[in-house]
Design an enzyme around this catalytic site. Structure first.
Site, PDB file in Angstrom:
ATOM      1  N   LYS A 205      -2.369   2.162 -28.579  1.00 10.12           N
ATOM      2  CA  LYS A 205      -2.487   2.685 -27.219  1.00 10.12           C
ATOM      3  C   LYS A 205      -1.134   3.103 -26.663  1.00 10.12           C
ATOM      4  O   LYS A 205      -0.977   4.213 -26.141  1.00 10.12           O
ATOM      5  CB  LYS A 205      -3.139   1.645 -26.306  1.00 10.12           C
ATOM      6  CG  LYS A 205      -3.315   2.128 -24.855  1.00 10.12           C
ATOM      7  CD  LYS A 205      -3.978   1.085 -23.967  1.00 10.12           C
ATOM      8  CE  LYS A 205      -5.443   0.979 -24.270  1.00 10.12           C
ATOM      9  NZ  LYS A 205      -6.162   0.139 -23.296  1.00 10.12           N
ATOM     10  N   GLU A 211       3.336  -4.303 -35.309  1.00  9.43           N
ATOM     11  CA  GLU A 211       2.749  -4.243 -36.644  1.00  9.43           C
ATOM     12  C   GLU A 211       2.376  -2.806 -37.009  1.00  9.43           C
ATOM     13  O   GLU A 211       2.643  -2.337 -38.126  1.00  9.43           O
ATOM     14  CB  GLU A 211       1.494  -5.133 -36.711  1.00  9.43           C
ATOM     15  CG  GLU A 211       1.763  -6.608 -36.515  1.00  9.43           C
ATOM     16  CD  GLU A 211       1.589  -7.050 -35.064  1.00  9.43           C
ATOM     17  OE1 GLU A 211       1.305  -8.231 -34.843  1.00  9.43           O
ATOM     18  OE2 GLU A 211       1.737  -6.190 -34.157  1.00  9.43           O
ATOM     19  N   GLY A 266      -8.938  -2.849 -25.893  1.00  9.50           N
ATOM     20  CA  GLY A 266      -8.842  -2.654 -27.336  1.00  9.50           C
ATOM     21  C   GLY A 266     -10.076  -3.067 -28.103  1.00  9.50           C
ATOM     22  O   GLY A 266     -10.563  -2.334 -28.972  1.00  9.50           O
ATOM     23  N   ARG A 267     -10.621  -4.257 -27.814  1.00 13.08           N
ATOM     24  CA  ARG A 267     -11.766  -4.729 -28.593  1.00 13.08           C
ATOM     25  C   ARG A 267     -13.063  -4.063 -28.156  1.00 13.08           C
ATOM     26  O   ARG A 267     -14.120  -4.335 -28.717  1.00 13.08           O
ATOM     27  CB  ARG A 267     -11.869  -6.247 -28.491  1.00 13.08           C
ATOM     28  CG  ARG A 267     -11.958  -6.796 -27.078  1.00 13.08           C
ATOM     29  CD  ARG A 267     -11.663  -8.293 -27.050  1.00 13.08           C
ATOM     30  NE  ARG A 267     -11.592  -8.824 -25.702  1.00 13.08           N
ATOM     31  CZ  ARG A 267     -10.500  -8.764 -24.944  1.00 13.08           C
ATOM     32  NH1 ARG A 267      -9.406  -8.177 -25.393  1.00 13.08           N
ATOM     33  NH2 ARG A 267     -10.496  -9.289 -23.726  1.00 13.08           N
ATOM     34  N   GLU A 352     -11.252 -13.562 -28.169  1.00 14.85           N
ATOM     35  CA  GLU A 352     -10.202 -12.954 -27.355  1.00 14.85           C
ATOM     36  C   GLU A 352     -10.700 -12.701 -25.939  1.00 14.85           C
ATOM     37  O   GLU A 352      -9.935 -12.770 -24.977  1.00 14.85           O
ATOM     38  CB  GLU A 352      -9.720 -11.648 -27.993  1.00 14.85           C
ATOM     39  CG  GLU A 352      -8.445 -11.098 -27.350  1.00 14.85           C
ATOM     40  CD  GLU A 352      -7.810  -9.985 -28.164  1.00 14.85           C
ATOM     41  OE1 GLU A 352      -6.981 -10.300 -29.038  1.00 14.85           O
ATOM     42  OE2 GLU A 352      -8.145  -8.811 -27.927  1.00 14.85           O
ATOM     43  N   HIS A 383     -23.583 -20.558 -50.288  1.00 16.20           N
ATOM     44  CA  HIS A 383     -22.883 -21.221 -51.390  1.00 16.20           C
ATOM     45  C   HIS A 383     -21.441 -21.550 -51.015  1.00 16.20           C
ATOM     46  O   HIS A 383     -20.621 -21.818 -51.891  1.00 16.20           O
ATOM     47  CB  HIS A 383     -22.930 -20.328 -52.634  1.00 16.20           C
ATOM     48  CG  HIS A 383     -24.323 -20.116 -53.144  1.00 16.20           C
ATOM     49  ND1 HIS A 383     -24.887 -20.911 -54.115  1.00 16.20           N
ATOM     50  CD2 HIS A 383     -25.275 -19.225 -52.773  1.00 16.20           C
ATOM     51  CE1 HIS A 383     -26.130 -20.491 -54.347  1.00 16.20           C
ATOM     52  NE2 HIS A 383     -26.384 -19.482 -53.545  1.00 16.20           N
ATOM     53  N   LYS A 505       3.999 -12.719 -29.517  1.00 16.99           N
ATOM     54  CA  LYS A 505       4.591 -11.414 -29.807  1.00 16.99           C
ATOM     55  C   LYS A 505       6.031 -11.352 -29.324  1.00 16.99           C
ATOM     56  O   LYS A 505       6.929 -10.860 -30.020  1.00 16.99           O
ATOM     57  CB  LYS A 505       3.754 -10.305 -29.171  1.00 16.99           C
ATOM     58  CG  LYS A 505       2.445 -10.057 -29.875  1.00 16.99           C
ATOM     59  CD  LYS A 505       1.457  -9.288 -29.034  1.00 16.99           C
ATOM     60  CE  LYS A 505       1.895  -7.901 -28.703  1.00 16.99           C
ATOM     61  NZ  LYS A 505       0.847  -7.139 -27.995  1.00 16.99           N
TER      62      LYS A 505
END
Length: 544
Positions: A205, A211, A266-267, A352, A383, A505
């Site tokens: 954004k 990252e 964002g999400r 979040e 499993h 961060k």
């Protein structure tokens, strides 16, 4: 905290009811039509919550709690564009991203729906050019590899959707997602890529996410070192960002920047330009079908009575389990291999959004918020961790997600898959008592019997989709989005900020040199000790 929801009479009634709720065996025995009374359908999705430890009294009190907390009014405020994200003074309008063409939505005097559809048209034009081989790399070859560089909402949503909708992908395009700043991630994505035919989609954004920018710079250097002229970088990079100037400085042409807006967090952003990789992979038509499915769920959420409203019902079940039954985890078990990344996507969406410990007014909550969410595709999960779900001392509710249509083309597989899903939810709900075990095993040591007992009474919901299509996936994701919002209203927290990710961060930026001599004295002895140990184990040239 006299005004806390946990101090309301309804909360007390629900606490009392939770201590007296019959077992699932008793609930099914008392009501032969329990499935009919505790299920609902909308948008091609059936929600069966009859295996939740909830009775009619608890359900009515939960609905009353939702009304007490003004869920309907808060929902309407969100959909109307009020700045309900009060800590950032922002509206929350991811629903506008999926409005049909021709509809308008005014925010502060601007028809933002028109801007949304303008970007969708830009996405269609670009994705068509790439998919049809008209967008060429620096040597004149068509694009064959797409690398999406982003993290969090700029990675999890598009990645989850692309895997889920792989049958609609274009076979001559390969797609990779790079998120982790760990260099191994981008190195593996580039290992077999051809720089002449690779396109990078950089999703950030602000165009400042550490990252994402680290990986993007590595990709840029890879292109330059493999023969791409500097003035041709623009043919291999596009940006999904609000910061056109920063993207331009990076080497991305302004016309190759796809904008989105601060009112879509964002999400909640894969419906926006962040979904460009989805459009590139499955085509703009199918991407817009996904938007249409989400919009259909938006209308259901806005219009359906709470008693039949799927997001509201799912939210209330979660509140019941977390706050009244004390079950503070949630397993997501999609019985469809292509939904393998859905649990990871929902982890961010739920934890979040609602991983908060203060109310909207800044008061400390005195109740739990958000489940600890995890999961794995069935039957693999059976499993792995289902042993704990069946016989562990910790009871964990489960959302089973299953698809009726079999599109594998392989006889027997889907039948076995569905049988396993329904068997698991039945076993969790009804279990097997010691008398049943004794009758089955006959002459066996009494000491061995308890190991074969399944206590049951372990709650689950089952979501049955008609088919896994772009439209149904859109509806499913919107269902979980609105569920999370309803829970935030009941818990009186803000689901749309994420200040909790900021401290780590900022500390990472202070520690980026990894030099213990540069660390301030106020740092704890653990951090200093780890840096000293790292220095002893690492070549000096890597410590700045």
């Amino acid at each position: 905290m006299a005004n806390s929801v946990s101090h309301s009479p309804l909360w007390g009634l629900l606490q009392q009811r939770a201590t007296n709720t019959p077992s699932l065996k008793e609930l099914f025995r008392a009501d032969p039509q329990r499935f009919t009374h505790f299920s609902a359908s909308a948008c091609g999705i059936l929600l069966d919550y009859s295996k939740q430890r909830i009775d009619t009294t608890a359900k009515l009190n939960l609905l009353a709690l939702a009304r007490q907390q003004q869920v309907e009014a808060r929902r309407d405020a969100m959909l109307a564009g009020e700045a309900i994200n009060h800590t950032e003074n922002r509206a929350v309008l991811h629903t506008v991203l999926r409005l049909p063409k021709g509809e308008s939505f005014n925010l502060k005097g601007e028809n933002i729906a028109a801007s949304v559809h303008q970007v969708l048209a830009q996405m269609r034009s670009f994705s068509d050019a790439v998919r049809e081989g008209r967008w060429l790399g620096y040597s004149g070859k068509a694009i064959r590899t797409i690398v999406n560089i982003g993290i969090g909402g700029s990675d999890l949503g598009p990645q989850m959707a692309c895997i889920a909708l792989a049958p609609w992908s274009q076979k001559n395009l390969s797609l990779h997602f790079v998120s982790n700043v760990d260099g191994r991630h981008v190195a593996d994505a580039l290992k077999n890529a051809d720089p002449e035919t690779t396109l990078f989609v950089v999703a950030s954004k602000t165009f400042s996410t550490m990252e994402t920018l680290t990986n993007a710079r590595t990709a840029r250097e890879w292109m330059l070192s493999h023969g791409c002229p500097e003035d041709s970088i623009r043919q291999h990079f596009v940006a999904l960002s609000t910061n056109v100037e920063a993207a331009k400085e990076f080497g991305i042409a302004p016309e190759n920047v796809f904008p989105f807006w601060s009112w879509a967090g964002g999400r909640y952003s894969m419906w926006s330009a962040i979904g460009l990789s989805i459009a590139l992979y499955i085509g703009a038509d199918k991407f817009e079908e996904m938007l249409a499915g989400a919009h259909e769920m938006d209308l259901h959420f806005a219009q359906a009575p709470m008693e039949q409203n799927l997001p509201v019902l799912m939210a209330l079940i979660g509140v019941w389990n977390i706050n009244f039954l004390g079950l503070q985890a949630l397993s997501i078990a999609p019985y469809h291999q292509r939904m393998t990344r859905l649990p990871a996507y929902l982890q961010q969406l739920e934890m979040e959004s609602n991983g908060k410990s203060v109310t909207r007014e800044g008061q400390r909550v005195d109740y739990a918020t958000s489940p600890v969410l995890f999961g794995e595709a069935g039957t693999n999960g059976q499993h792995a961790y289902f042993q704990l779900l069946h016989q562990g001392a910790t009871i964990i509710p489960t959302d089973f997600i299953v698809v009726a249509e079999d599109d594998s083309g392989l006889p027997g597989h889907n039948q076995a898959l569905l049988a396993n899903c329904f068997a698991q939810s039945k076993a969790m709900a009804l279990g097997k008592d010691i008398q049943q075990v004794r009758a089955e095993l006959g002459d066996v040591s009494e000491k061995l019997l308890p190991h074969r007992v399944f206590e049951g009474n372990r709650p689950s919901s089952t979501l049955l989709l008609d088919a896994l299509t772009p439209k149904s996936l859109g509806a499913l994701i919107a269902l979980y989005e609105h569920k999370v919002f309803v829970q935030s209203v009941i818990w009186d927290i803000n689901a749309f900020d994420q200040w909790g990710v900021e401290l780590g961060k900022s500390l990472a930026q202070q520690l980026i040199s990894l030099n213990p001599d540069a660390v301030k004295e106020e740092y704890d002895s653990s951090t200093r000790g780890l840096l000293q140990a790292l220095k002893r184990k690492t070549p000096a040239s890597t410590i700045r």
